[in-house]
Design a protein around this motif. Structure first.
Motif, PDB file in Angstrom:
ATOM      1  N   ARG A   8      10.230   2.732  -2.898  1.00  0.00           N
ATOM      2  CA  ARG A   8      10.236   1.482  -3.653  1.00  0.00           C
ATOM      3  C   ARG A   8      11.454   0.691  -3.203  1.00  0.00           C
ATOM      4  O   ARG A   8      12.577   1.190  -3.269  1.00  0.00           O
TER       5      ARG A   8
ATOM      6  N   SER B  78       5.897   0.743  -2.070  1.00  0.00           N
ATOM      7  CA  SER B  78       5.854  -0.582  -2.693  1.00  0.00           C
ATOM      8  C   SER B  78       7.115  -1.357  -2.334  1.00  0.00           C
ATOM      9  O   SER B  78       8.193  -0.779  -2.171  1.00  0.00           O
TER      10      SER B  78
ATOM     11  N   ARG C 173       9.066  -5.458  -2.815  1.00  0.00           N
ATOM     12  CA  ARG C 173       9.066  -6.824  -3.328  1.00  0.00           C
ATOM     13  C   ARG C 173      10.171  -7.597  -2.630  1.00  0.00           C
ATOM     14  O   ARG C 173      11.223  -7.067  -2.304  1.00  0.00           O
TER      15      ARG C 173
ATOM     16  N   SER D 249       5.121  -9.181  -4.024  1.00  0.00           N
ATOM     17  CA  SER D 249       5.127  -7.762  -4.385  1.00  0.00           C
ATOM     18  C   SER D 249       3.864  -7.125  -3.827  1.00  0.00           C
ATOM     19  O   SER D 249       2.749  -7.582  -4.124  1.00  0.00           O
TER      20      SER D 249
ATOM     21  N   SER E  70       1.989  -3.189  -2.359  1.00  0.00           N
ATOM     22  CA  SER E  70       2.033  -1.734  -2.363  1.00  0.00           C
ATOM     23  C   SER E  70       0.875  -1.204  -1.540  1.00  0.00           C
ATOM     24  O   SER E  70      -0.249  -1.720  -1.619  1.00  0.00           O
TER      25      SER E  70
ATOM     26  N   THR F  82      -0.643   1.444  -2.008  1.00  0.00           N
ATOM     27  CA  THR F  82      -1.584   2.203  -2.839  1.00  0.00           C
ATOM     28  C   THR F  82      -2.201   1.348  -3.946  1.00  0.00           C
ATOM     29  O   THR F  82      -2.867   1.884  -4.823  1.00  0.00           O
ATOM     30  N   ASP F  83      -1.959   0.052  -3.908  1.00  0.00           N
ATOM     31  CA  ASP F  83      -2.463  -0.853  -4.940  1.00  0.00           C
ATOM     32  C   ASP F  83      -3.671  -1.627  -4.408  1.00  0.00           C
ATOM     33  O   ASP F  83      -3.528  -2.448  -3.499  1.00  0.00           O
ATOM     34  N   PRO F  84      -4.877  -1.403  -4.950  1.00  0.00           N
ATOM     35  CA  PRO F  84      -6.065  -2.114  -4.456  1.00  0.00           C
ATOM     36  C   PRO F  84      -5.946  -3.627  -4.574  1.00  0.00           C
ATOM     37  O   PRO F  84      -6.493  -4.362  -3.744  1.00  0.00           O
ATOM     38  N   VAL F  85      -5.214  -4.113  -5.576  1.00  0.00           N
ATOM     39  CA  VAL F  85      -5.038  -5.557  -5.723  1.00  0.00           C
ATOM     40  C   VAL F  85      -4.199  -6.114  -4.581  1.00  0.00           C
ATOM     41  O   VAL F  85      -4.530  -7.138  -3.971  1.00  0.00           O
ATOM     42  N   ALA F  86      -3.086  -5.440  -4.266  1.00  0.00           N
ATOM     43  CA  ALA F  86      -2.233  -5.891  -3.174  1.00  0.00           C
ATOM     44  C   ALA F  86      -2.967  -5.856  -1.839  1.00  0.00           C
ATOM     45  O   ALA F  86      -2.759  -6.714  -0.977  1.00  0.00           O
TER      46      ALA F  86
END
Length: 261
Positions: A111, A143, A145, A163, A165, A167-171
Motif C-alpha cells: 500500500r 494498492s 494512491r 486510487s 488496486s 485486486t479491485d474490480p472497480v479500479a
C-alpha cells in the motif's frame, strides 16, 4: 522508517546551476551529475510504514532536472501499513524544474501513497512525470494512491488524485484502468506551456485510441494522461510531440541539462 532529503538550485554565473543545498538521508540519496541530480535508492522500498519527505526548491532563473536512477518498488510492511512519499516543490520566477522519476512498481500486498505539492511563481515552469505499474511480473499488484496539487502565481492550477488496486474490480474496470496495469501522467505547467503547444506525439495508433488523453488547464498548463499494458508503452504515450517556446517544456524530450557547480 522516516527519512527526508532536500535539494535547492540557484542560478550561478555563466548560466551554471548551483546547488547550495543537497541533503540526503537513506533511502533518499541525492547525487549530482553534469546533466541532472539523481535520486538513488539507498535501501529497499519504500516499505509499508515508511514516511519519506523530498523537498525541491528552484530559485529565480535556475534550472534543475531531477531523475531517479531506476524504478522503485513499493513493498508490503509487516503490519499492512501504507508507505508515503511526500514531495514538496517551489519554483521561483524564471526558474524551471523537470521532475522525471522512473516508474513506481506496486508489488502484491503493498500500500503506497505519493503526495506531490508544487507552488510555481508567475513565470516559472514545471515538467512533472508520474508513472505507476501494478505488480511485478506475474503479480496483480497492490494498492496505490497519488495526489497532485499545483498552484501558479498563487492560484490553483491543478488538483487531482487517483486510487487504484490490482485486486479491485472497480479500479481494473472500464471507468478507470480498463484492464491495463500501467497508468501515468505528464504535466507541462507554467512558462512555455501555452495553448498552442502541440502534444499529439506518438504514432497514429496512439493518437486514435482512448488510452491517451490531453487536458488543457485553466491557466498555463497541459496534462497528458495515459494507460498501457507495460511501462515501455506507457512512456511512449506520455511523450509530447513538438513543443513551442524557447525555455518551454521541449527539454522533457532530452537535451542539455544544468551545469551544476
Amino acid at each position: 522508517m522516516t527519512a527526508s532529503a532536500s535539494v535547492e538550485a540557484i542560478a550561478g554565473p555563466g548560466g551554471a546551476t548551483r546547488l547550495p543545498v543537497l541533503r540526503s538521508q537513506a533511502p533518499l540519496v541525492l547525487r549530482r551529475t553534469p546533466s541532472a541530480v539523481y535520486l538513488v535508492g539507498g535501501a529497499a522500498g519504500p516499505i509499508g510504514g515508511d514516511e519519506l519527505d523530498l523537498r525541491i526548491a528552484v530559485g529565480a532563473g535556475a534550472f534543475l532536472r531531477l531523475r531517479t536512477a531506476a524504478a522503485s518498488i513499493a513493498l508490503p510492511g509487516l503490519d499492512g501499513r501504507e508507505s508515503v512519499l511526500r514531495v514538496s516543490v517551489t519554483v521561483a520566477a524564471g526558474g524551471r524544474l523537470e521532475y522525471l522519476p522512473e516508474p513506481l512498481v506496486v508489488s502484491a500486498g503493498a500500500r503506497h501513497a505519493t503526495l506531490v505539492s508544487a507552488a510555481l511563481a508567475e513565470g516559472a515552469s514545471l515538467v512533472l512525470r508520474d508513472e505507476l505499474l501494478l505488480g511485478r511480473h506475474g503479480e496483480a499488484g497492490g494498492s496505490a494512491r497519488t495526489v497532485l496539487q499545483v498552484t501558479y502565481a498563487g492560484r490553483s492550477l491543478l488538483r487531482q488524485s487517483l486510487s487504484v488496486s490490482g485486486t479491485d474490480p472497480v479500479a481494473l474496470g472500464p471507468a478507470m484502468l480498463a484492464g491495463h496495469r500501467a497508468v501515468g501522467s505528464l504535466l507541462l505547467a507554467g512558462e512555455g506551456a501555452d495553448p498552442g503547444t502541440d502534444v499529439t506525439g506518438g504514432d497514429a495508433a496512439d493518437r486514435a485510441t482512448p488510452e491517451r488523453a490531453v487536458m488543457r488547464l485553466a491557466g498555463p498548463g497541459i496534462l497528458l494522461t495515459a494507460l498501457a499494458g507495460d511501462a515501455v508503452t506507457l512512456r511512449r504515450r506520455l511523450r509530447p510531440g513538438a513543443v513551442s517556446g524557447g525555455r518551454g517544456p521541449r527539454a522533457v524530450l532530452g537535451g542539455q541539462g544544468p551545469r551544476a557547480v
